[in-house]
Design an enzyme around this catalytic site. Structure first.
Site, PDB file in Angstrom:
ATOM      1  N   ARG A 164       0.835  -1.218   0.000  1.00 28.01           N
ATOM      2  CA  ARG A 164       0.000   0.000   0.000  1.00 28.01           C
ATOM      3  C   ARG A 164       0.866   1.262   0.000  1.00 28.01           C
ATOM      4  NH1 ARG A 164      -2.966  -3.648  -0.956  1.00 28.01           N
ATOM      5  NH2 ARG A 164      -5.068  -4.015  -0.137  1.00 28.01           N
ATOM      6  N   SER A 234     -11.018  -1.167   2.644  1.00 27.99           N
ATOM      7  CA  SER A 234     -10.347  -1.275   3.948  1.00 27.99           C
ATOM      8  C   SER A 234     -10.032   0.131   4.447  1.00 27.99           C
ATOM      9  CB  SER A 234      -9.019  -2.030   3.821  1.00 27.99           C
ATOM     10  OG  SER A 234      -9.222  -3.337   3.348  1.00 27.99           O
ATOM     11  N   GLU A 329      -5.568   3.583   5.658  1.00 22.90           N
ATOM     12  CA  GLU A 329      -5.234   3.512   4.235  1.00 22.90           C
ATOM     13  C   GLU A 329      -5.963   4.626   3.478  1.00 22.90           C
ATOM     14  OE1 GLU A 329      -5.768  -0.380   2.162  1.00 22.90           O
ATOM     15  OE2 GLU A 329      -6.997   0.757   0.757  1.00 22.90           O
TER      16      GLU A 329
HETATM   17  P1  FAD Z   1      -9.158   8.319  -5.438  1.00 21.77           P
HETATM   18  O1  FAD Z   1      -9.852   7.925  -4.200  1.00 21.77           O
HETATM   19  O2  FAD Z   1      -9.886   9.202  -6.406  1.00 21.77           O
HETATM   20  O3  FAD Z   1      -7.769   8.971  -5.086  1.00 21.77           O
HETATM   21  C1  FAD Z   1      -6.912   8.384  -4.116  1.00 21.77           C
HETATM   22  C2  FAD Z   1      -5.708   9.295  -3.873  1.00 21.77           C
HETATM   23  O4  FAD Z   1      -4.921   9.399  -5.056  1.00 21.77           O
HETATM   24  C3  FAD Z   1      -6.089  10.742  -3.532  1.00 21.77           C
HETATM   25  O5  FAD Z   1      -5.145  11.219  -2.602  1.00 21.77           O
HETATM   26  C4  FAD Z   1      -5.976  11.465  -4.865  1.00 21.77           C
HETATM   27  O6  FAD Z   1      -5.728  12.859  -4.718  1.00 21.77           O
HETATM   28  C5  FAD Z   1      -4.811  10.760  -5.505  1.00 21.77           C
HETATM   29  N1  FAD Z   1      -4.896  10.703  -6.985  1.00 21.77           N
HETATM   30  C6  FAD Z   1      -5.956  10.263  -7.723  1.00 21.77           C
HETATM   31  N2  FAD Z   1      -5.642  10.244  -9.033  1.00 21.77           N
HETATM   32  C7  FAD Z   1      -4.364  10.695  -9.134  1.00 21.77           C
HETATM   33  C8  FAD Z   1      -3.463  10.886 -10.242  1.00 21.77           C
HETATM   34  N3  FAD Z   1      -3.824  10.616 -11.504  1.00 21.77           N
HETATM   35  N4  FAD Z   1      -2.223  11.343  -9.975  1.00 21.77           N
HETATM   36  C9  FAD Z   1      -1.837  11.620  -8.706  1.00 21.77           C
HETATM   37  N5  FAD Z   1      -2.636  11.446  -7.626  1.00 21.77           N
HETATM   38  C10 FAD Z   1      -3.885  11.001  -7.838  1.00 21.77           C
HETATM   39  N6  FAD Z   1      -7.575  -1.130  -2.709  1.00 21.77           N
HETATM   40  C11 FAD Z   1      -6.718  -2.170  -2.819  1.00 21.77           C
HETATM   41  O7  FAD Z   1      -5.498  -1.975  -2.913  1.00 21.77           O
HETATM   42  N7  FAD Z   1      -7.163  -3.466  -2.815  1.00 21.77           N
HETATM   43  C12 FAD Z   1      -8.477  -3.761  -2.710  1.00 21.77           C
HETATM   44  O8  FAD Z   1      -8.843  -4.928  -2.726  1.00 21.77           O
HETATM   45  C13 FAD Z   1      -9.403  -2.689  -2.610  1.00 21.77           C
HETATM   46  N8  FAD Z   1     -10.726  -2.925  -2.487  1.00 21.77           N
HETATM   47  C14 FAD Z   1     -11.607  -1.893  -2.392  1.00 21.77           C
HETATM   48  C15 FAD Z   1     -12.978  -2.189  -2.290  1.00 21.77           C
HETATM   49  C16 FAD Z   1     -13.908  -1.173  -2.199  1.00 21.77           C
HETATM   50  C17 FAD Z   1     -15.372  -1.512  -2.098  1.00 21.77           C
HETATM   51  C18 FAD Z   1     -13.481   0.188  -2.214  1.00 21.77           C
HETATM   52  C19 FAD Z   1     -14.478   1.308  -2.154  1.00 21.77           C
HETATM   53  C20 FAD Z   1     -12.123   0.492  -2.302  1.00 21.77           C
HETATM   54  C21 FAD Z   1     -11.173  -0.555  -2.379  1.00 21.77           C
HETATM   55  N9  FAD Z   1      -9.791  -0.305  -2.460  1.00 21.77           N
HETATM   56  C22 FAD Z   1      -8.908  -1.349  -2.603  1.00 21.77           C
HETATM   57  C23 FAD Z   1      -9.275   1.077  -2.462  1.00 21.77           C
HETATM   58  C24 FAD Z   1      -9.331   1.756  -3.851  1.00 21.77           C
HETATM   59  O9  FAD Z   1     -10.043   0.954  -4.756  1.00 21.77           O
HETATM   60  C25 FAD Z   1      -7.928   1.995  -4.415  1.00 21.77           C
HETATM   61  O10 FAD Z   1      -7.176   2.785  -3.519  1.00 21.77           O
HETATM   62  C26 FAD Z   1      -7.973   2.713  -5.770  1.00 21.77           C
HETATM   63  O11 FAD Z   1      -6.695   2.653  -6.385  1.00 21.77           O
HETATM   64  C27 FAD Z   1      -8.422   4.159  -5.661  1.00 21.77           C
HETATM   65  O12 FAD Z   1      -8.635   4.674  -6.962  1.00 21.77           O
HETATM   66  P2  FAD Z   1      -9.459   6.006  -7.210  1.00 21.77           P
HETATM   67  O13 FAD Z   1      -9.246   6.396  -8.633  1.00 21.77           O
HETATM   68  O14 FAD Z   1     -10.855   5.869  -6.767  1.00 21.77           O
HETATM   69  O15 FAD Z   1      -8.659   7.005  -6.241  1.00 21.77           O
HETATM   70  N1  EPU Z   2     -11.030 -11.316   9.403  1.00 22.25           N
HETATM   71  C1  EPU Z   2     -11.787 -11.489  10.542  1.00 22.25           C
HETATM   72  N2  EPU Z   2     -12.847 -10.637  10.737  1.00 22.25           N
HETATM   73  C2  EPU Z   2     -13.178  -9.660   9.856  1.00 22.25           C
HETATM   74  C3  EPU Z   2     -12.391  -9.477   8.701  1.00 22.25           C
HETATM   75  C4  EPU Z   2     -11.311 -10.331   8.490  1.00 22.25           C
HETATM   76  O1  EPU Z   2     -11.516 -12.348  11.368  1.00 22.25           O
HETATM   77  O2  EPU Z   2     -14.147  -8.945  10.107  1.00 22.25           O
HETATM   78  C5  EPU Z   2      -9.945 -12.255   9.130  1.00 22.25           C
HETATM   79  C6  EPU Z   2     -10.357 -13.222   7.997  1.00 22.25           C
HETATM   80  O3  EPU Z   2     -11.035 -14.320   8.481  1.00 22.25           O
HETATM   81  C7  EPU Z   2      -9.032 -13.589   7.381  1.00 22.25           C
HETATM   82  C8  EPU Z   2      -8.168 -12.342   7.594  1.00 22.25           C
HETATM   83  O4  EPU Z   2      -8.805 -11.578   8.625  1.00 22.25           O
HETATM   84  O5  EPU Z   2      -8.454 -14.657   8.075  1.00 22.25           O
HETATM   85  C9  EPU Z   2      -7.987 -11.520   6.331  1.00 22.25           C
HETATM   86  O6  EPU Z   2      -9.252 -11.095   5.817  1.00 22.25           O
HETATM   87  P1  EPU Z   2      -9.499 -10.824   4.255  1.00 22.25           P
HETATM   88  O7  EPU Z   2      -9.062 -11.992   3.441  1.00 22.25           O
HETATM   89  O8  EPU Z   2     -10.899 -10.351   4.097  1.00 22.25           O
HETATM   90  O9  EPU Z   2      -8.481  -9.664   3.888  1.00 22.25           O
HETATM   91  P2  EPU Z   2      -8.063  -8.331   4.642  1.00 22.25           P
HETATM   92  O10 EPU Z   2      -6.696  -8.505   5.191  1.00 22.25           O
HETATM   93  O11 EPU Z   2      -9.128  -7.852   5.564  1.00 22.25           O
HETATM   94  C10 EPU Z   2      -6.869  -7.345   2.537  1.00 22.25           C
HETATM   95  C11 EPU Z   2      -6.825  -6.037   1.828  1.00 22.25           C
HETATM   96  C12 EPU Z   2      -8.024  -5.906   0.900  1.00 22.25           C
HETATM   97  C13 EPU Z   2      -7.978  -7.034  -0.115  1.00 22.25           C
HETATM   98  C14 EPU Z   2      -7.999  -8.370   0.633  1.00 22.25           C
HETATM   99  C15 EPU Z   2      -7.834  -9.548  -0.303  1.00 22.25           C
HETATM  100  C16 EPU Z   2      -5.641  -4.468   3.242  1.00 22.25           C
HETATM  101  C17 EPU Z   2      -5.726  -3.303   4.152  1.00 22.25           C
HETATM  102  N3  EPU Z   2      -6.787  -4.948   2.774  1.00 22.25           N
HETATM  103  O12 EPU Z   2      -8.017  -7.328   3.392  1.00 22.25           O
HETATM  104  O13 EPU Z   2      -7.924  -4.665   0.222  1.00 22.25           O
HETATM  105  O14 EPU Z   2      -9.067  -6.969  -1.002  1.00 22.25           O
HETATM  106  O15 EPU Z   2      -6.912  -8.395   1.587  1.00 22.25           O
HETATM  107  O16 EPU Z   2      -6.519  -9.601  -0.761  1.00 22.25           O
HETATM  108  O17 EPU Z   2      -4.534  -4.933   2.952  1.00 22.25           O
HETATM  109  C18 EPU Z   2      -8.497  -2.346   0.385  1.00 22.25           C
HETATM  110  O18 EPU Z   2      -7.282  -2.119   0.415  1.00 22.25           O
HETATM  111  O19 EPU Z   2      -9.358  -1.431   0.379  1.00 22.25           O
HETATM  112  C19 EPU Z   2      -8.957  -3.734   0.342  1.00 22.25           C
HETATM  113  C20 EPU Z   2     -10.248  -4.059   0.371  1.00 22.25           C
END
Ligand code: FAD
Ligand code: EPU
Length: 350
Positions: A164, A234, A329
Site C-alpha cells: 500500500r 479497507s 489507508e
Molecule cells: P481516489 O480515491 O480518487 O484517489 C486516491 C488518492 O490518489 C487521492 O489522494 C488522490 O488525490 C490521488 N490521486 C488520484 N488520481 C491521481 C493521479 N492521476 N495522480 C496523482 N494522484 C492522484 N484497494 C486495494 O489496494 N485493494 C483492494 O482490494 C481494494 N478494495 C476496495 C474495495 C472497495 C469496495 C473500495 C471502495 C475500495 C477498495 N480499495 C482497494 C481502495 C481503492 O479501490 C484503491 O485505492 C484505488 O486505487 C483508488 O482509486 P481512485 O481512482 O478511486 O482514487
Molecule cells: N477477518 C476477521 N474478521 C473480519 C475481517 C477479516 O476475522 O471482520 C480475518 C479473515 O477471516 C481472514 C483475515 O482476517 O483470516 C484476512 O481477511 P481478508 O481476506 O478479508 O483480507 P483483509 O486482510 O481484511 C486485505 C486487503 C483488501 C484485499 C484483501 C484480499 C488491506 C488493508 N486490505 O483485506 O484490500 O481486497 O486483503 O486480498 O490490505 C483495500 O485495500 O481497500 C482492500 C479491500
C-alpha cells in the site's frame, strides 16, 4: 472546453458519498487540460486535488480548492514474442480494464478484479488483492511533473512499491499527476490461486476467467457495494509487527491471524477489530461493517465526523487491547491540505 462547476457538491465523486462541497470541480480529459488547470492564474493560490473515482478518499470538511476529475482515456496494446504491453491512460476505469484484458485473453490482472478506481490511481498505493499487487504487472508509470509541467516516466523498479505504498505517496506526493500506466503481461501465464479460499472456488484447471469469477464472488460476499452503502474499502492497513510481539499475542489470542512479511508478521487488522467486538460499532450514520470489520460504512447519511469518530474509536481500542497502532489507508482531505486521524484528534502528526 473543460467543464467547470463552482461550489460543486462532492458526494457523487467519492464512494463514501458524504455531502460536502468544494470551491471548483473541473474535468480534465487531456494532459493539456491538466496543464491549463494547474497554471490557471485565477486558481494559483488554491490547493488542487486530483480525483479518480474517490474510492480511497474521505473529505473531512469543505474543500477550499479545485477538485480535478481525471478523465484521461485511451488504451494501446503492443506485443512481442513473450509479452503483451499495455499503455493505459490514467482515467480509464480499473475494474473495466481488468474485465477487458480477461475477455481479450491477455491474462495477468484477473486477481485484481473489481477493485474500484482509475487505472492511473492504482500505482499510488500499489493496489493489491488475492495474492497479486500492481507492482507485479506494472512496467512503467508516466506522470506530469507539477513543477516543470513536463511528462516523466518511471520504470516499475523506480517507483519504490511496497505494501500500500509507492514513491507517489512519499517523495512525489503532491508533485506528480499520473497520466499513463504501462503493463507488461507475460504470454506464458501462471495462475495465482494461493490466497485464502480462492483455490476451493475453482473447479478443474484454473483459467484467468475462472480466477476472475472466483475473485468477484469472494469480494461480493464480503465487501459492501459503494453504490448501495458508502465506503472506501479497507479503512486501515494491515499492521506489520515483530515476531516477538506476534508470539506474545498468539499466547493471549491463539486464533489471531498473521502472515510472514519479510522478517516480520503482517496482522489481519480485520481480525483485531472483529476480536475486539467492534463489528457494528456505530456513531451517527457510520459504523464498522458487519461482514468485514476493516471496512467503515456510511449506512445512513453519515457526516465525515461520524466516520472519523468510528475510526478513532477503532484505533484507540486496538491500541489499548493489543498495543498495535493502526494507520489508515484511506486518504483524508481537509480544508486545504491532506490530513490524518492523529492530526484531527490529537493535534499530532501521524
Ligand atoms: P481516489 O480515491 O480518487 O484517489 C486516491 C488518492 O490518489 C487521492 O489522494 C488522490 O488525490 C490521488 N490521486 C488520484 N488520481 C491521481 C493521479 N492521476 N495522480 C496523482 N494522484 C492522484 N484497494 C486495494 O489496494 N485493494 C483492494 O482490494 C481494494 N478494495 C476496495 C474495495 C472497495 C469496495 C473500495 C471502495 C475500495 C477498495 N480499495 C482497494 C481502495 C481503492 O479501490 C484503491 O485505492 C484505488 O486505487 C483508488 O482509486 P481512485 O481512482 O478511486 O482514487
Ligand atoms: N477477518 C476477521 N474478521 C473480519 C475481517 C477479516 O476475522 O471482520 C480475518 C479473515 O477471516 C481472514 C483475515 O482476517 O483470516 C484476512 O481477511 P481478508 O481476506 O478479508 O483480507 P483483509 O486482510 O481484511 C486485505 C486487503 C483488501 C484485499 C484483501 C484480499 C488491506 C488493508 N486490505 O483485506 O484490500 O481486497 O486483503 O486480498 O490490505 C483495500 O485495500 O481497500 C482492500 C479491500
Amino acid at each position: 472546453m473543460m467543464h467547470i462547476t463552482p461550489q460543486a457538491e462532492l458526494s457523487l465523486y467519492h464512494t463514501f458519498s458524504i455531502k460536502t462541497n468544494c470551491d471548483f470541480l473541473v474535468e480534465a480529459s487531456s494532459v493539456e487540460d491538466l496543464i491549463e488547470i494547474y497554471r490557471n492564474p485565477e486558481w494559483k493560490h488554491l490547493p488542487k486535488l486530483p480525483i479518480g473515482t474517490g474510492s480511497n478518499m474521505l473529505f473531512t470538511e469543505y474543500f477550499a480548492g479545485v477538485a480535478v476529475l481525471n478523465r484521461l482515456k485511451g488504451k494501446r496494446v503492443t506485443e512481442d514474442e513473450n509479452f503483451y504491453f499495455l499503455e493505459i491512460s490514467s482515467g480509464e476505469d480499473w475494474p473495466k480494464l481488468v474485465q477487458w484484458t480477461v475477455e481479450k485473453e491477455m491474462p495477468g490482472l484477473e486477481n485484481l478484479a473489481l477493485i474500484p478506481g482509475c487505472a492511473g490511481t492504482a500505482p499510488i498505493q500499489n493496489i493489491g488483492a488475492y495474492g497479486v499487487e500492481l507492482k507485479d504487472v506494472c512496467d512503467f508509470v508516466e506522470y506530469l511533473d507539477l513543477q516543470s509541467f513536463t511528462l516523466r516516466r518511471l520504470a516499475s523498479d523506480q517507483c519504490n512499491f511496497g505494501y500500500r505504498d509507492s514513491i507517489f505517496k512519499q517523495q512525489l506526493s503532491g508533485k506528480a499527476l499520473i497520466t499513463k500506466v504501462g503493463f507488461k503481461l507475460p504470454k506464458t501465464w501462471s495462475p495465482k490461486t494461493g490466497y485464502g479460499a480462492l483455490q476451493q472456488l475453482i473447479e478443474g484447471e484454473p483459467t484467468a476467467q475462472k480466477i476472475f469469477d472466483a475473485v468477484c464472488q469472494v469480494r461480493q460476499s464480503k465487501l459492501p457495494d459503494p453504490r448501495v452503502m458508502g465506503n472506501a474499502g479497507s479503512f486501515f492497513k494491515n499492521p506489520v509487527i515483530s515476531n516477538a510481539q506476534f508470539d506474545e499475542l498468539k499466547l493471549r489470542y491463539p486464533s489471531i491471524v498473521g502472515y510472514p512479511a519479510g522478517d516480520n508478521i503482517k496482522i489481519a487488522a480485520g481480525w483485531l477489530i472483529d476480536n475486539a467486538n467492534l463489528k457494528g460499532y456505530t456513531h451517527g450514520g457510520a459504523r464498522v461493517h458487519d461482514q468485514q470489520a476493516l471496512v467503515i460504512v456510511n449506512f445512513n447519511d453519515a457526516t465525515a465526523q461520524d466516520v472519523l469518530s468510528v475510526a478513532w474509536h477503532v484505533k484507540q481500542t486496538v491500541w489499548q487491547k493489543y498495543q498495535i497502532t493502526l494507520e489508515h489507508e484511506v486518504r483524508f482531505m481537509g480544508r486545504t491540505s491532506e490530513t490524518n486521524l492523529n492530526a484531527i484528534f490529537d493535534g499530532e502528526a501521524n
